[in-house]
Design a protein around this motif. Structure first.
Motif, PDB file in Angstrom:
ATOM      1  N   LEU A  74       0.822  -1.209   0.000  1.00 37.20           N
ATOM      2  CA  LEU A  74       0.000   0.000   0.000  1.00 37.20           C
ATOM      3  C   LEU A  74       0.859   1.263   0.000  1.00 37.20           C
ATOM      4  CD1 LEU A  74      -2.840  -0.991   2.510  1.00 37.20           C
ATOM      5  CD2 LEU A  74      -3.013  -0.758   0.022  1.00 37.20           C
ATOM      6  N   ALA A  75       1.932   1.265   0.784  1.00 35.09           N
ATOM      7  CA  ALA A  75       2.821   2.434   0.810  1.00 35.09           C
ATOM      8  C   ALA A  75       3.471   2.652  -0.547  1.00 35.09           C
ATOM      9  CB  ALA A  75       3.883   2.252   1.892  1.00 35.09           C
ATOM     10  N   SER A  76       3.858   1.573  -1.224  1.00 33.32           N
ATOM     11  CA  SER A  76       4.454   1.696  -2.556  1.00 33.32           C
ATOM     12  C   SER A  76       3.480   2.317  -3.537  1.00 33.32           C
ATOM     13  CB  SER A  76       4.893   0.314  -3.060  1.00 33.32           C
ATOM     14  OG  SER A  76       5.860  -0.263  -2.202  1.00 33.32           O
ATOM     15  N   LEU A  77       2.198   1.923  -3.432  1.00 33.52           N
ATOM     16  CA  LEU A  77       1.184   2.489  -4.316  1.00 33.52           C
ATOM     17  C   LEU A  77       0.984   3.974  -4.043  1.00 33.52           C
ATOM     18  CD1 LEU A  77      -1.043   2.078  -6.446  1.00 33.52           C
ATOM     19  CD2 LEU A  77      -2.591   1.446  -4.579  1.00 33.52           C
ATOM     20  N   VAL A  78       0.897   4.356  -2.768  1.00 33.48           N
ATOM     21  CA  VAL A  78       0.671   5.763  -2.414  1.00 33.48           C
ATOM     22  C   VAL A  78       1.851   6.636  -2.849  1.00 33.48           C
ATOM     23  CG1 VAL A  78       0.336   7.346  -0.476  1.00 33.48           C
ATOM     24  CG2 VAL A  78      -0.854   5.155  -0.512  1.00 33.48           C
ATOM     25  N   LEU A  79       3.063   6.097  -2.822  1.00 32.81           N
ATOM     26  CA  LEU A  79       4.242   6.870  -3.234  1.00 32.81           C
ATOM     27  C   LEU A  79       4.179   7.282  -4.701  1.00 32.81           C
ATOM     28  CD1 LEU A  79       7.028   4.908  -1.337  1.00 32.81           C
ATOM     29  CD2 LEU A  79       6.671   7.372  -1.190  1.00 32.81           C
ATOM     30  N   THR A  80       3.452   6.563  -5.508  1.00 33.58           N
ATOM     31  CA  THR A  80       3.411   6.869  -6.948  1.00 33.58           C
ATOM     32  C   THR A  80       2.471   8.026  -7.270  1.00 33.58           C
ATOM     33  OG1 THR A  80       1.595   5.317  -7.422  1.00 33.58           O
ATOM     34  CG2 THR A  80       3.826   4.433  -7.445  1.00 33.58           C
ATOM     35  N   VAL A  81       1.676   8.489  -6.301  1.00 33.26           N
ATOM     36  CA  VAL A  81       0.667   9.506  -6.609  1.00 33.26           C
ATOM     37  C   VAL A  81       1.002  10.851  -5.967  1.00 33.26           C
ATOM     38  CG1 VAL A  81      -1.166   7.829  -6.964  1.00 33.26           C
ATOM     39  CG2 VAL A  81      -0.792   8.732  -4.676  1.00 33.26           C
ATOM     40  N   ASP A  82       2.269  11.122  -5.744  1.00 29.70           N
ATOM     41  CA  ASP A  82       2.682  12.417  -5.210  1.00 29.70           C
ATOM     42  C   ASP A  82       2.388  13.501  -6.250  1.00 29.70           C
ATOM     43  OD1 ASP A  82       3.842  14.559  -3.982  1.00 29.70           O
ATOM     44  OD2 ASP A  82       5.868  13.726  -3.883  1.00 29.70           O
ATOM     45  N   TRP A  83       1.464  14.399  -5.922  1.00 24.46           N
ATOM     46  CA  TRP A  83       1.056  15.449  -6.852  1.00 24.46           C
ATOM     47  C   TRP A  83       1.709  16.795  -6.537  1.00 24.46           C
ATOM     48  CZ3 TRP A  83      -1.444  13.630  -2.709  1.00 24.46           C
ATOM     49  CH2 TRP A  83      -1.862  14.540  -1.730  1.00 24.46           C
ATOM     50  N   MET A  84       2.512  16.850  -5.479  1.00 22.34           N
ATOM     51  CA  MET A  84       3.078  18.121  -5.034  1.00 22.34           C
ATOM     52  C   MET A  84       4.495  18.313  -5.561  1.00 22.34           C
ATOM     53  SD  MET A  84       1.658  18.176  -1.089  1.00 22.34           S
ATOM     54  CE  MET A  84       1.970  16.438  -0.800  1.00 22.34           C
ATOM     55  N   ASN A  85       4.936  19.549  -5.536  1.00 21.55           N
ATOM     56  CA  ASN A  85       6.279  19.891  -5.987  1.00 21.55           C
ATOM     57  C   ASN A  85       7.076  20.521  -4.843  1.00 21.55           C
ATOM     58  OD1 ASN A  85       6.013  19.101  -8.728  1.00 21.55           O
ATOM     59  ND2 ASN A  85       4.832  20.965  -9.146  1.00 21.55           N
ATOM     60  N   GLY A  86       8.398  20.644  -5.079  1.00 25.66           N
ATOM     61  CA  GLY A  86       9.258  21.308  -4.114  1.00 25.66           C
ATOM     62  C   GLY A  86       9.370  20.541  -2.815  1.00 25.66           C
ATOM     63  N   ARG A  87       9.544  21.298  -1.735  1.00 25.78           N
ATOM     64  CA  ARG A  87       9.758  20.670  -0.432  1.00 25.78           C
ATOM     65  C   ARG A  87       8.517  19.930   0.062  1.00 25.78           C
ATOM     66  NH1 ARG A  87      13.401  25.390   2.593  1.00 25.78           N
ATOM     67  NH2 ARG A  87      15.168  25.213   1.145  1.00 25.78           N
ATOM     68  N   ALA A  88       7.339  20.392  -0.321  1.00 20.95           N
ATOM     69  CA  ALA A  88       6.115  19.679   0.054  1.00 20.95           C
ATOM     70  C   ALA A  88       6.093  18.292  -0.581  1.00 20.95           C
ATOM     71  CB  ALA A  88       4.886  20.480  -0.358  1.00 20.95           C
ATOM     72  N   GLY A  89       6.480  18.224  -1.867  1.00 20.96           N
ATOM     73  CA  GLY A  89       6.539  16.929  -2.542  1.00 20.96           C
ATOM     74  C   GLY A  89       7.572  16.015  -1.925  1.00 20.96           C
ATOM     75  N   ALA A  90       8.724  16.589  -1.546  1.00 21.63           N
ATOM     76  CA  ALA A  90       9.773  15.782  -0.918  1.00 21.63           C
ATOM     77  C   ALA A  90       9.324  15.272   0.448  1.00 21.63           C
ATOM     78  CB  ALA A  90      11.054  16.598  -0.785  1.00 21.63           C
ATOM     79  N   THR A  91       8.636  16.122   1.217  1.00 25.66           N
ATOM     80  CA  THR A  91       8.137  15.699   2.532  1.00 25.66           C
ATOM     81  C   THR A  91       7.127  14.563   2.398  1.00 25.66           C
ATOM     82  OG1 THR A  91       8.459  17.944   3.389  1.00 25.66           O
ATOM     83  CG2 THR A  91       6.985  16.498   4.626  1.00 25.66           C
ATOM     84  N   TYR A  92       6.255  14.663   1.394  1.00 30.94           N
ATOM     85  CA  TYR A  92       5.288  13.586   1.130  1.00 30.94           C
ATOM     86  C   TYR A  92       6.004  12.275   0.852  1.00 30.94           C
ATOM     87  CZ  TYR A  92       1.559  11.076  -1.399  1.00 30.94           C
ATOM     88  OH  TYR A  92       0.641  10.145  -1.827  1.00 30.94           O
ATOM     89  N   LEU A  93       7.022  12.314  -0.002  1.00 36.83           N
ATOM     90  CA  LEU A  93       7.758  11.097  -0.342  1.00 36.83           C
ATOM     91  C   LEU A  93       8.483  10.528   0.868  1.00 36.83           C
ATOM     92  CD1 LEU A  93       9.280  12.013  -3.831  1.00 36.83           C
ATOM     93  CD2 LEU A  93       7.325  10.537  -3.357  1.00 36.83           C
ATOM     94  N   ILE A  94       9.101  11.385   1.653  1.00 34.14           N
ATOM     95  CA  ILE A  94       9.817  10.911   2.842  1.00 34.14           C
ATOM     96  C   ILE A  94       8.843  10.258   3.822  1.00 34.14           C
ATOM     97  CG2 ILE A  94      11.077  11.660   4.894  1.00 34.14           C
ATOM     98  CD1 ILE A  94      12.420  13.782   3.089  1.00 34.14           C
ATOM     99  N   GLY A  95       7.668  10.890   4.006  1.00 34.89           N
ATOM    100  CA  GLY A  95       6.683  10.352   4.938  1.00 34.89           C
ATOM    101  C   GLY A  95       6.243   8.946   4.566  1.00 34.89           C
ATOM    102  N   PHE A  96       5.939   8.739   3.302  1.00 34.91           N
ATOM    103  CA  PHE A  96       5.463   7.412   2.901  1.00 34.91           C
ATOM    104  C   PHE A  96       6.617   6.431   2.669  1.00 34.91           C
ATOM    105  CE2 PHE A  96       1.521   9.722   2.294  1.00 34.91           C
ATOM    106  CZ  PHE A  96       0.626   8.833   2.866  1.00 34.91           C
TER     107      PHE A  96
END
Length: 623
Positions: free
Chosen positions: A118-140
């Motif tokens: 499930l985490a792998s699937l959620v990582l593919t749908v990051d819609w944000m850019n910049g530091r917000a996008g990086a924070t999303y990726l790090i979180g998941f």
């Protein structure tokens, strides 16, 4: 994270492997052990593969979310994208292994497959850019690490439950080496998939994870005997807090502080290290006093477990940063010097490291099989000595090496690591009582994962210090020699060495980033072409890089030699005895009282001699 229940069983306990009189059971059990090995190896492969697949894909990921990884302010996101996965698995793995002992190893393992997928699937749908996008990726990525911890914490125990003692070295060897090889396979996959779309490096795990999850839920059997226990909350909290604080201090320690190339002298890092040490000290006191501890310290009375785990820690310290050094060497220097564009170096770096993987794949299962017959001591010790020799040979190679020699040295290191890893893992798991295999295997894995994070911090620190001693002067003089003004060259020379190191690690040519487009635009065509070409940056950092590389390799050689010494002290071949003929009641009671076994259902503490007993191969055969 859970505390450990009950007392260590005496040698009179019967293994979960014991076959009944059902005539169809032996054939079924034989089929099951291979099914269990196949599924668990798939899970471990996924967990280790995703620990490295992002390393090579990092330039494409940061381009995809429009974040500059060379900006010193963004180094936090780069480091946590790399290390966050390892930090989570290191913190949780002991507790999740103990959860398996308490509520079922297969149940915990299956939950890990689902969380990971499930985490792998959620990582593919990051819609944000910049530091917000990086924070999303790090979180998941952290959530993905939780799933990986469930898988890694219980995999070795499931295999140990499924296989008889005389086949575990081979089985654990296959599992362990394919898992370790997944780290290097991930480099190639990341290089192949990321240029197409960075999301593919996460998406590729989804169908495999779905298949593995369904397969595990339908086919894996619980062969252990779960024993529920109370939660050691204070032990869990202090252990997690201590590890997290120390590992966070590593990420800040390799970043610049004030006028220093690294941050190890900063109040923040010193405070984090001190708080982490105090938390772990409190954890040790709690575990000695609590009735049902999370960390079963009496397991360290088992000689084979203690020295096998110490060898695991030291070997991981030695090799944990190796992959990063090789990637920097190939992507930042060797491949560009040989005409490869910087954008193409990530994939080729992964391919050029394949001799290391092939060496492990050949030696791992073979040495595991042989250790079933002859014991782990000499294979594991020889593997560490061979790895030390490999590091010596790497240090002797010139920066612009012959690839044939480089490949041969990598193959030697791979074979040596395989010789160590498989027998050592089998020896550790064979030494554990059946009801404590989840916790004991998790303890061993925690030492390994924690050592990898510490090793990355040590390797990067040594490399940064090596660069800091020569890089500023080399960079300033090199830029001025090709037309850059003294002021612009001086400004560029004050760039933190970690940024230059990250540029080499990511396969970037950072010259334009260092001097700016305006300064480059004022140059002659010849000077401009030289500075942004393939060879200037690699030639510029080659000498400073060599200084840091030698320091890092010297550290790795020392760690390998100490690991070899620890391995040598493990003693002869030892299997925890799981089956003995049932003696008469009077004799059984006498032995139970002497050894701390259960009498009429009452559990007593085992004696240290019983826990620490080591037998030679001949004595074991006589049993």
């Amino acid at each position: 994270m859970i505390g450990m229940a009950g007392e260590l069983a005496s040698n009179g306990n019967t293994s979960a492997n014991t076959l009944t009189e059902d005539p169809g059971r032996p054939a079924r059990a034989d089929r099951y052990k291979w099914l269990a090995l196949s599924n668990v190896t798939l899970g471990v492969l996924l967990a280790t593969l995703d620990g490295s697949i992002t390393l090579i894909a990092m330039p494409d990921i940061f381009r995809g979310i429009h974040l500059d990884p060379l900006d010193p302010a963004n180094s936090f996101y780069l480091l946590w994208m790399i290390l966050g996965f390892l930090v989570v698995t290191s913190v949780l793995i002991v507790s999740l292994g103990r959860l398996g002992d308490m509520y079922g190893r297969v149940k915990m393992y299956n939950a890990g497959f689902v969380i990971y997928t499930l985490a792998s699937l959620v990582l593919t749908v990051d819609w944000m850019n910049g530091r917000a996008g990086a924070t999303y990726l790090i979180g998941f990525r952290l959530v993905q690490g939780v799933g990986a911890a469930f898988l890694l914490a219980n995999s070795a125990a499931i295999i140990t439950d499924a296989f008889p003692a005389n086949q575990r070295g081979m089985a654990l060897g296959i599992n362990n080496i394919i898992g370790v090889s997944g780290v290097f396979v991930g480099l190639v996959l990341g290089g192949l998939l990321a240029p197409i779309d960075w999301r593919l490096v996460f998406l590729i795990s989804v169908p495999v994870g779905l298949f593995g999850s369904v397969w595990a839920y339908l086919k894996l059997e619980e062969r252990s005997t779960p024993k529920p226990a109370r939660v050691d909350w204070w032990g869990n909290i202090t252990f997690a807090l201590g590890l997290i604080l120390i590992m966070v201090s590593v990420t800040y320690g390799i970043r610049p502080y004030g006028g220093h190339a690294t941050g190890w002298s900063s109040p923040r890092v010193l405070g984090l290290l001190g708080a982490g040490a105090l938390s772990l000290a409190a954890f040790a006191v709690i575990e000695l006093r609590v009735r049902e501890p999370m960390f079963r310290l009496p397991l360290f009375r088992i000689r084979a477990f203690t020295f096998g785990t110490l060898s695991t820690f030291l070997s991981a310290v030695a090799r944990g940063g190796l992959m990063f050094m090789l990637i920097i060497w190939l992507q930042g220097i060797w491949l560009p010097l040989h005409g490869v564009n910087f954008t193409e170096t990530p994939l080729k770096a992964g391919i050029y490291m394949l001799p290391l993987t092939l060496g492990m794949l050949v030696a791992g299962p073979t040495s595991g099989y042989l250790s079933d017959r002859f014991g782990a001591r000499w294979f594991a010790t020889g593997g560490m000595l061979g790895t030390a020799l490999g590091f010596v040979l790497l240090a002797l190679l010139p920066i612009d090496f012959s690839f044939v020699l480089f490949a041969l040295v990598l193959a030697l290191i791979g074979v040596s690591m395989g010789m160590f890893a498989s027998p050592n893992r089998a020896a550790v798991m064979n030494s554990l009582p059946p009801q404590h295999r989840g916790a004991g295997g998790g303890m061993n894995q925690t030492f390994q994962n924690s050592a990898q994070v510490l090793s990355i911090g040590v390797f990067f620190t040594l490399m940064i210090l090596g660069l800091a001693s020569d890089l500023p002067h080399t960079l300033a003089s090199g830029l001025q020699a090709h037309g850059i003004s003294a002021s612009a060259a001086s400004s560029a020379s004050h760039t933190p060495p970690v940024s230059v190191l990250f540029a080499a690690f990511l396969g970037y040519n950072p010259i334009e980033h260092l001097v700016g487009t305006h300064a480059l635009a004022s140059l002659s065509a010849a000077n401009h072409a030289t500075l942004v070409g393939r060879s200037f940056f690699p030639q510029l950092i080659a000498a400073p890089f060599r200084n840091g590389l030698h320091e890092a390799f010297a550290f790795a050689i020392l760690a390998c030699l100490v690991a070899a010494g620890a391995s040598l002290l493990r003693g002869g071949k030892y299997h925890y005895v799981e089956e003995v003929p049932e003696p008469p009641d009077g004799v059984r009671a006498t032995r139970a009282l002497a050894n701390g076994a259960a009498v009429n259902g009452e559990s007593l503490d085992p004696g240290a001699g019983e826990l620490a007993r080591t037998t030679t191969a001949e004595e074991q055969h006589a049993r």
